[in-house]
Write a protein that holds these residues in place. Sequence first.
Motif, short mmCIF file in Angstrom:
data_model
loop_
_atom_site.label_atom_id
_atom_site.label_comp_id
_atom_site.label_asym_id
_atom_site.label_seq_id
_atom_site.Cartn_x
_atom_site.Cartn_y
_atom_site.Cartn_z
N GLY A 75 13.37 -24.28 15.60
CA GLY A 75 12.32 -23.41 16.13
C GLY A 75 10.93 -23.76 15.67
N ASP A 76 10.82 -24.52 14.58
CA ASP A 76 9.50 -24.83 14.04
C ASP A 76 8.96 -26.18 14.50
OD1 ASP A 76 11.15 -26.55 12.68
OD2 ASP A 76 10.67 -25.81 10.68
N GLY A 77 9.61 -26.76 15.52
CA GLY A 77 9.16 -28.05 16.04
C GLY A 77 9.81 -29.24 15.35
N GLY A 78 10.64 -28.98 14.38
CA GLY A 78 11.35 -30.05 13.68
C GLY A 78 12.69 -30.31 14.32
N GLU A 79 13.57 -30.89 13.55
CA GLU A 79 14.91 -31.17 14.04
C GLU A 79 15.91 -30.99 12.90
OE1 GLU A 79 15.00 -35.30 15.27
OE2 GLU A 79 15.06 -36.01 13.21
N ARG A 80 17.15 -30.79 13.31
CA ARG A 80 18.26 -30.70 12.36
C ARG A 80 19.26 -31.78 12.73
NH1 ARG A 80 22.34 -25.55 11.49
NH2 ARG A 80 23.80 -26.67 10.14
N VAL A 81 19.64 -32.59 11.75
CA VAL A 81 20.65 -33.62 11.97
C VAL A 81 22.02 -32.94 11.91
CG1 VAL A 81 21.68 -35.74 11.07
CG2 VAL A 81 19.20 -35.42 10.97
N VAL A 82 22.77 -33.03 13.02
CA VAL A 82 24.08 -32.37 13.10
C VAL A 82 25.23 -33.37 13.20
CG1 VAL A 82 23.16 -30.20 14.00
CG2 VAL A 82 23.88 -32.00 15.60
N GLY A 83 24.90 -34.64 13.19
CA GLY A 83 25.95 -35.65 13.22
C GLY A 83 25.38 -37.04 13.02
N ALA A 84 26.25 -37.95 12.61
CA ALA A 84 25.83 -39.34 12.42
C ALA A 84 26.94 -40.28 12.86
CB ALA A 84 25.47 -39.59 10.96
N LEU A 85 26.54 -41.38 13.44
CA LEU A 85 27.42 -42.42 13.92
C LEU A 85 26.85 -43.74 13.40
CD1 LEU A 85 29.50 -43.54 16.19
CD2 LEU A 85 27.45 -43.67 17.62
N ALA A 86 27.73 -44.61 12.91
CA ALA A 86 27.32 -45.96 12.54
C ALA A 86 28.19 -46.93 13.31
CB ALA A 86 27.45 -46.19 11.04
N VAL A 87 27.55 -47.87 13.98
CA VAL A 87 28.27 -48.88 14.75
C VAL A 87 27.81 -50.26 14.33
CG1 VAL A 87 28.66 -47.39 16.76
CG2 VAL A 87 26.59 -48.78 16.65
N GLY A 88 28.71 -51.22 14.51
CA GLY A 88 28.37 -52.60 14.16
C GLY A 88 29.61 -53.47 14.21
N THR A 100 30.18 -35.15 11.36
CA THR A 100 29.39 -34.07 11.97
C THR A 100 29.22 -32.93 10.98
OG1 THR A 100 31.35 -33.02 12.92
CG2 THR A 100 30.21 -34.64 14.28
N ASP A 101 28.20 -32.16 11.23
CA ASP A 101 27.92 -30.96 10.45
C ASP A 101 29.06 -29.97 10.70
OD1 ASP A 101 26.96 -28.36 9.71
OD2 ASP A 101 24.89 -29.05 9.94
N ARG A 102 29.73 -29.54 9.66
CA ARG A 102 30.88 -28.64 9.82
C ARG A 102 30.50 -27.33 10.48
NH1 ARG A 102 34.66 -30.74 11.10
NH2 ARG A 102 35.68 -28.74 10.92
N SER A 103 29.27 -26.88 10.32
CA SER A 103 28.87 -25.63 10.97
C SER A 103 28.72 -25.81 12.48
CB SER A 103 27.58 -25.08 10.36
OG SER A 103 26.48 -25.90 10.66
N TRP A 104 28.78 -27.05 12.95
CA TRP A 104 28.71 -27.34 14.38
C TRP A 104 30.06 -27.78 14.93
CZ3 TRP A 104 24.64 -27.78 18.10
CH2 TRP A 104 23.48 -27.12 17.69
N ALA A 105 31.12 -27.57 14.18
CA ALA A 105 32.46 -27.96 14.62
C ALA A 105 32.80 -27.29 15.95
CB ALA A 105 33.49 -27.58 13.57
N GLY A 106 33.41 -28.05 16.84
CA GLY A 106 33.84 -27.52 18.13
C GLY A 106 32.75 -27.43 19.17
N ARG A 107 31.57 -27.96 18.86
CA ARG A 107 30.46 -27.87 19.81
C ARG A 107 30.15 -29.19 20.50
NH1 ARG A 107 26.05 -23.88 16.96
NH2 ARG A 107 27.54 -22.32 16.26
N GLY A 108 31.03 -30.16 20.34
CA GLY A 108 30.88 -31.42 21.07
C GLY A 108 30.01 -32.47 20.42
N VAL A 109 29.63 -32.29 19.16
CA VAL A 109 28.76 -33.27 18.51
C VAL A 109 29.47 -34.61 18.37
CG1 VAL A 109 27.48 -33.82 16.40
CG2 VAL A 109 27.49 -31.48 17.27
N GLY A 110 30.70 -34.59 17.87
CA GLY A 110 31.45 -35.84 17.70
C GLY A 110 31.68 -36.53 19.03
N ARG A 111 32.04 -35.77 20.04
CA ARG A 111 32.26 -36.36 21.37
C ARG A 111 30.97 -36.96 21.92
NH1 ARG A 111 37.25 -34.82 23.85
NH2 ARG A 111 38.61 -34.44 22.07
N ALA A 112 29.85 -36.28 21.71
CA ALA A 112 28.56 -36.81 22.18
C ALA A 112 28.23 -38.12 21.47
CB ALA A 112 27.45 -35.78 21.96
#
Length: 191
Positions: free
Chosen positions: A82-95, A116-128
């Motif tokens: 809400g303050d114009g920033g961002e929250r990191v809710v998941g990370a992927l590393a490829v190589g 993924t952020d556990r508080s975002w479990a079930g919201r499609g972060v990993g699938r995205a």
Amino acid sequence: MQRDTDGGDRFDDRARIYHRTGTQADVPAVLALLDDAVRWLAEHGRTGQWGTEPLSTDPRRIAMVTGWAKESGLVLACVPTGDGGERVVGALAVGAARSYAPPVNEPELYVNLLVTDRSWAGRGVGRALLDRAREIAAERGATLLRVDCYAGGDRALVRYYERAGFTAAEPFTVDRPTGPWPGQILSQRIR
């Protein structure tokens, strides 16, 4: 609200998720996600995957995450705050594939990390993030996407990747000072 295929509630939050390339400045945020995952796993009696100690204190893990950021292999899933920033809710590393993964005779991309952020479990972060991995693989001309995961306990993580379209390939074991660590390589064709 709908039920997603993992049994969790799916919110419309996936539409808010955007991806960006992670940088060295994002290493602490990724390590925080890993520490949160370790804490959650330990609380649920699943210590075989990553143990019980915060990964942010492991110099080897810090070097791995830093390396992914330096090589532009780190992708973050973020949501606006809400303050114009961002929250990191998941990370992927490829190589490149890990040293224990059998080599393949075709262009591939390897998922080295998905958290993924556990508080975002079930919201499609990993699938995205896995969708983004598929896009990156296609952009790079890879015909194969592989990932490995912990295969111990009830194999829940293996089933997660199978539901996400991967097929179990080679099992493997990593010898660790704490004992053998069972793993599973999974693969998916890229069209």
